[in-house]
Enzyme design. Structure first.
Site, PDB file in Angstrom:
ATOM      1  NE  ARG A  47      -2.373   0.716   3.675  1.00 24.71           N
ATOM      2  CZ  ARG A  47      -1.801   1.576   4.527  1.00 24.71           C
ATOM      3  NH1 ARG A  47      -1.648   2.843   4.186  1.00 24.71           N
ATOM      4  NH2 ARG A  47      -1.385   1.160   5.712  1.00 24.71           N
ATOM      5  CE1 TYR A 100     -13.680  19.461  -9.636  1.00 19.14           C
ATOM      6  CE2 TYR A 100     -12.578  18.472  -7.747  1.00 19.14           C
ATOM      7  CZ  TYR A 100     -13.344  18.345  -8.887  1.00 19.14           C
ATOM      8  OH  TYR A 100     -13.774  17.104  -9.286  1.00 19.14           O
ATOM      9  CG  ASP A 172      -6.413  22.415  -7.777  1.00 17.69           C
ATOM     10  OD1 ASP A 172      -5.653  22.049  -8.705  1.00 17.69           O
ATOM     11  OD2 ASP A 172      -7.519  21.889  -7.566  1.00 17.69           O
ATOM     12  CE  LYS A 197      -9.961  17.283 -14.078  1.00 20.12           C
ATOM     13  NZ  LYS A 197     -10.314  16.493 -12.908  1.00 20.12           N
TER      14      LYS A 197
END
Length: 388
Positions: A47, A100, A172, A197
């Protein structure tokens, strides 16, 4: 970007073959050599990430000018981790009104349950922001350009007032993909990206990243991701790492085509305003010119339409532009944004003329995309005539 030249060995220990990219290791358990390694070797569990995640972190650090990178399953989770890692109960976070939408939702809904306050600020009113920097403010969260509406914040000014009060700053940076803007070099404490993105670049995987230069902040982020069990899977990390190989080349084409289309849109009677920071007509163009080295394929415009039926006619008239969320891939996308806008009462969007449309210009031929927009505007005009 650095290319991987890792030498892979077979079980006997003799040199094997070189590969351009590291292997995808689908593993939860990692076999360790001895008892001491159980608690001293990292990663000791899948992990925490293996070869491909480590290579991606190195690439992102180089891209953003960072010392540490932390991977998350999505851009939203990266934003949430960045904020949560620097606050505690009793603190307050100030968020730009243009961030966002899901990031704003996390701050306004989830932080309250953690005992952390949240208030919005106008991204263009820096003096008003400074007046609100009380002792309980622990972090300022901005996105530049703003999501949907593309305001450019005066990031250096915000950073300066924050550092004077020992307030963390988070930005961001998804729009620039770390290529056209390096927030950490401007003093921002945590730079966040939705790898989904432009980094992944093919609309087929999710991912997020937080990059920092300060080791103390890196420790805070690392501890929170460990405590919350947040990580990025090997398949997704591989897709993101592969995307970094072509990122700059793709972005240059997105930029060129988007500017061509934005300039054309600016000349159309049906368009009341084009909102692209790289255009001289943008209110924050001077800030963009100072802080950015280029622009991506995402911008917005206001179309002269009064009804949902007119917007539907415009969208139905398009063939190449598809209707869909997200962006950053080959395909050009468009969405109407009015349904998403929940801004401060005094925000400029309250007095705008026309419907807000967000555009992602993909990698199709720009002339073909302009012809497609022609079809959409023709369909809109026919609808207006029918409604008269």
């Amino acid at each position: 970007m650095k290319r991987n030249t890792r030498l892979i060995h077979n079980k006997a220990g003799s040199p094997g073959r070189r590969t351009v990219n590291p292997p995808i290791e689908r593993a939860s358990t990692v076999i360790l050599p001895d008892r001491k390694a159980l608690y001293s070797r990292k990663p000791g569990y899948g992990r925490m990430g293996l070869s491909v995640q480590r290579e991606l972190e190195v690439a992102l650090c180089e891209l953003e000018g960072a010392s540490d990178a932390h991977l998350t399953p999505s851009g939203l989770s990266a934003c949430a981790v960045a904020v949560a890692s620097v606050v505690k109960a009793g603190d307050k976070v100030l968020i730009s009104d243009s961030i966002y939408g899901p990031s704003r939702r996390f701050c306004e809904r989830r932080l309250a349950r953690m005992g952390v306050g949240c208030e919005r600020f106008d991204p263009r009113k820096i003096q008003a922001l400074e007046a609100r920097l009380s002792d309980d403010v622990a972090a300022i969260f901005l996105e530049s350009p703003g999501s949907l509406t593309f305001e450019i914040s005066d990031t250096p000014a915000i950073v300066a007032m924050a550092k004077a009060r020992d307030i963390r700053t988070i930005m961001d940076n998804t729009w620039s993909a770390g290529v056209f803007c390096q927030p950490l070099s401007m003093g921002v404490d945590l730079s966040v990206q939705a790898l989904t993105k432009y980094v992944v670049g093919h609309a087929d995987a999710f991912g997020g990243a937080i990059t920092v230069k300060d080791k103390a902040i890196a420790k805070e982020v690392a501890e929170l991701t460990d405590d919350w069990g947040i990580s990025l899977g090997p398949e997704e990390a591989y897709a993101a790492l592969r995307g970094t190989r072509t990122l700059i080349t793709r972005l240059k084409q997105h930029e060129t085509s988007a500017l061509q289309i934005a300039t054309w849109l600016d000349q159309q009677e049906t368009v009341s305003q084009v909102i692209h920071p790289a255009l001289p007509s943008h209110p924050d163009h001077a800030l963009w010119s100072r802080d950015f080295s280029g622009s991506s394929g995402l911008f917005a415009f206001l179309v002269e339409a009064e009804t949902d039926a007119e917007i539907d006619a415009f969208i139905d008239g398009l063939e190449l532009f598809k209707l869909g969320f997200s962006w950053g891939g080959y395909e050009s996308l468009i969405i109407p944004c009015d349904e998403q806008l929940t801004r401060l009462p005094e925000d400029w969007t309250q007095s705008r003329t026309g419907r807000l449309m967000r555009v992602h210009v993909g990698l199709e031929d720009a002339d073909d995309l302009i012809e497609d927009l022609h079809r959409g505007f023709d369909a809109l005009d026919r609808k207006k005539i029918l409604d008269l």
